[in-house]
Design a protein around this motif. Structure first.
Motif, short mmCIF file in Angstrom:
data_model
loop_
_atom_site.label_atom_id
_atom_site.label_comp_id
_atom_site.label_asym_id
_atom_site.label_seq_id
_atom_site.Cartn_x
_atom_site.Cartn_y
_atom_site.Cartn_z
N LEU A 186 0.85 -1.20 0.00
CA LEU A 186 0.00 0.00 0.00
C LEU A 186 0.88 1.25 0.00
O LEU A 186 0.69 2.15 -0.80
N HIS A 187 1.82 1.31 0.95
CA HIS A 187 2.77 2.42 1.06
C HIS A 187 4.09 1.85 1.52
O HIS A 187 4.17 1.27 2.62
N ALA A 188 5.13 2.01 0.72
CA ALA A 188 6.46 1.56 1.10
C ALA A 188 6.88 2.27 2.39
O ALA A 188 6.39 3.37 2.68
N PRO A 189 7.76 1.67 3.15
CA PRO A 189 8.21 2.31 4.38
C PRO A 189 8.74 3.72 4.12
O PRO A 189 9.48 3.96 3.16
N GLY A 190 8.31 4.62 4.96
CA GLY A 190 8.75 6.01 4.81
C GLY A 190 8.17 6.89 5.90
O GLY A 190 7.35 6.47 6.72
N ASP A 191 8.64 8.13 5.89
CA ASP A 191 8.16 9.13 6.84
C ASP A 191 6.76 9.60 6.46
O ASP A 191 6.45 9.73 5.27
N HIS A 192 5.94 9.83 7.46
CA HIS A 192 4.59 10.35 7.26
C HIS A 192 4.37 11.52 8.21
O HIS A 192 3.65 11.42 9.20
N PRO A 193 4.99 12.68 7.90
CA PRO A 193 4.91 13.82 8.81
C PRO A 193 3.50 14.39 8.96
O PRO A 193 3.22 15.09 9.93
N ALA A 194 2.61 14.05 8.05
CA ALA A 194 1.22 14.53 8.19
C ALA A 194 0.57 13.93 9.43
O ALA A 194 -0.34 14.53 10.01
N TYR A 195 1.02 12.73 9.85
CA TYR A 195 0.48 12.11 11.06
C TYR A 195 1.07 12.77 12.29
O TYR A 195 0.36 13.16 13.19
N HIS A 196 2.38 12.88 12.36
CA HIS A 196 3.10 13.66 13.37
C HIS A 196 4.59 13.53 13.06
O HIS A 196 5.02 12.59 12.37
N PRO A 197 5.41 14.47 13.54
CA PRO A 197 6.86 14.35 13.31
C PRO A 197 7.38 13.04 13.91
O PRO A 197 6.98 12.64 15.00
N GLY A 198 8.26 12.37 13.17
CA GLY A 198 8.85 11.12 13.64
C GLY A 198 8.07 9.88 13.27
O GLY A 198 8.49 8.77 13.58
N TYR A 199 6.90 10.03 12.60
CA TYR A 199 6.08 8.87 12.22
C TYR A 199 6.68 8.23 10.99
O TYR A 199 6.78 8.84 9.93
N TYR A 200 7.09 6.97 11.12
CA TYR A 200 7.68 6.21 10.03
C TYR A 200 6.96 4.88 9.95
O TYR A 200 6.98 4.09 10.90
N GLY A 201 6.28 4.62 8.83
CA GLY A 201 5.49 3.39 8.73
C GLY A 201 5.56 2.78 7.34
O GLY A 201 5.90 3.43 6.37
N GLY A 202 5.24 1.49 7.30
CA GLY A 202 5.11 0.75 6.06
C GLY A 202 3.78 0.03 6.07
O GLY A 202 3.42 -0.59 7.08
N PHE A 203 3.03 0.09 4.97
CA PHE A 203 1.66 -0.42 4.92
C PHE A 203 1.52 -1.48 3.83
O PHE A 203 2.00 -1.29 2.71
N VAL A 204 0.82 -2.56 4.15
CA VAL A 204 0.52 -3.62 3.18
C VAL A 204 -0.94 -4.06 3.35
O VAL A 204 -1.55 -3.80 4.39
N LEU A 205 -1.44 -4.73 2.33
CA LEU A 205 -2.72 -5.44 2.44
C LEU A 205 -2.39 -6.91 2.61
O LEU A 205 -1.66 -7.49 1.79
N ASP A 206 -2.92 -7.55 3.66
CA ASP A 206 -2.68 -8.99 3.84
C ASP A 206 -3.51 -9.75 2.81
O ASP A 206 -4.32 -9.16 2.08
N PRO A 207 -3.33 -11.07 2.71
CA PRO A 207 -4.08 -11.83 1.70
C PRO A 207 -5.60 -11.79 1.84
O PRO A 207 -6.32 -12.11 0.91
N HIS A 208 -6.11 -11.38 3.01
CA HIS A 208 -7.56 -11.25 3.19
C HIS A 208 -8.03 -9.81 3.00
O HIS A 208 -9.20 -9.50 3.24
N GLY A 209 -7.14 -8.90 2.63
CA GLY A 209 -7.51 -7.52 2.37
C GLY A 209 -7.43 -6.60 3.58
O GLY A 209 -7.95 -5.48 3.55
N ILE A 210 -6.77 -7.02 4.65
CA ILE A 210 -6.64 -6.19 5.84
C ILE A 210 -5.41 -5.30 5.71
O ILE A 210 -4.33 -5.76 5.35
N ASN A 211 -5.57 -4.03 5.97
CA ASN A 211 -4.50 -3.05 5.91
C ASN A 211 -3.64 -3.20 7.16
O ASN A 211 -4.08 -2.92 8.27
N LEU A 212 -2.42 -3.69 6.98
CA LEU A 212 -1.47 -3.88 8.09
C LEU A 212 -0.36 -2.85 7.99
O LEU A 212 0.06 -2.48 6.89
N GLU A 213 0.12 -2.46 9.15
CA GLU A 213 1.20 -1.47 9.20
C GLU A 213 2.16 -1.83 10.33
O GLU A 213 1.74 -2.30 11.38
N ALA A 214 3.42 -1.55 10.11
CA ALA A 214 4.40 -1.48 11.19
C ALA A 214 4.82 -0.02 11.27
O ALA A 214 5.04 0.62 10.23
#
Length: 134
Positions: free
Chosen positions: A100-128
């Motif tokens: 969904l979104h390769a790992p990277g900074d997401h300053p719109a959420y807050h400074p220091g927010y770094y996440g990576g997003f995927v859809l699992d095989p059942h369509g659930i949006n997962l993030e670390a």
């Protein structure tokens, strides 16, 4: 250690239509960030079969058999480093997730927010996510 800790969620059950397939996906993906299988519960007249993941002393994330995945579901796992975000993301893709979104900074959420997003095989949006990225 992240400054965003102390969740009050004790556990979360996620209903999935195919428990063995979900376990096959989640075991390596969650292990990549230190979350491991802690317990399995066979089906009984009272309960559907379940598979519990966690760390230290208890399972807190459960996959529950024979369920239906909801819409717009998102689940984020807090990690300590950007490297762990990348490892989670890469492991998920290697086991059948869609980016969904390769790992990277997401300053719109807050400074220091770094996440990576995927859809699992059942369509659930997962993030670390880590909250202290500089």
């Amino acid at each position: 250690m992240s400054r965003f800790t102390g969740s009050r969620i004790d556990h979360l059950n996620l209903a999935v239509p195919d428990l063995p397939a979900a376990v096959a996906f989640y075991e390596p993906v969650l292990a990549s960030i230190g979350i491991v299988t802690m317990m399995t519960v066979p089906a009984s007249p009272e309960l559907a079969a379940m598979h519990g993941f966690g760390w230290e002393h208890k399972p807190y994330f459960w996959l529950v058999a024979d369920g239906q995945v909801g819409t717009n579901m998102h689940l984020a796992f807090t990690v300590d480093t950007a490297e762990q975000v990348r490892t989670f993301y890469d492991t998920a893709l290697a086991h059948g997730a869609t980016s969904l979104h390769a790992p990277g900074d997401h300053p719109a959420y807050h400074p220091g927010y770094y996440g990576g997003f995927v859809l699992d095989p059942h369509g659930i949006n997962l993030e670390a996510v880590t909250h202290d990225h500089v």
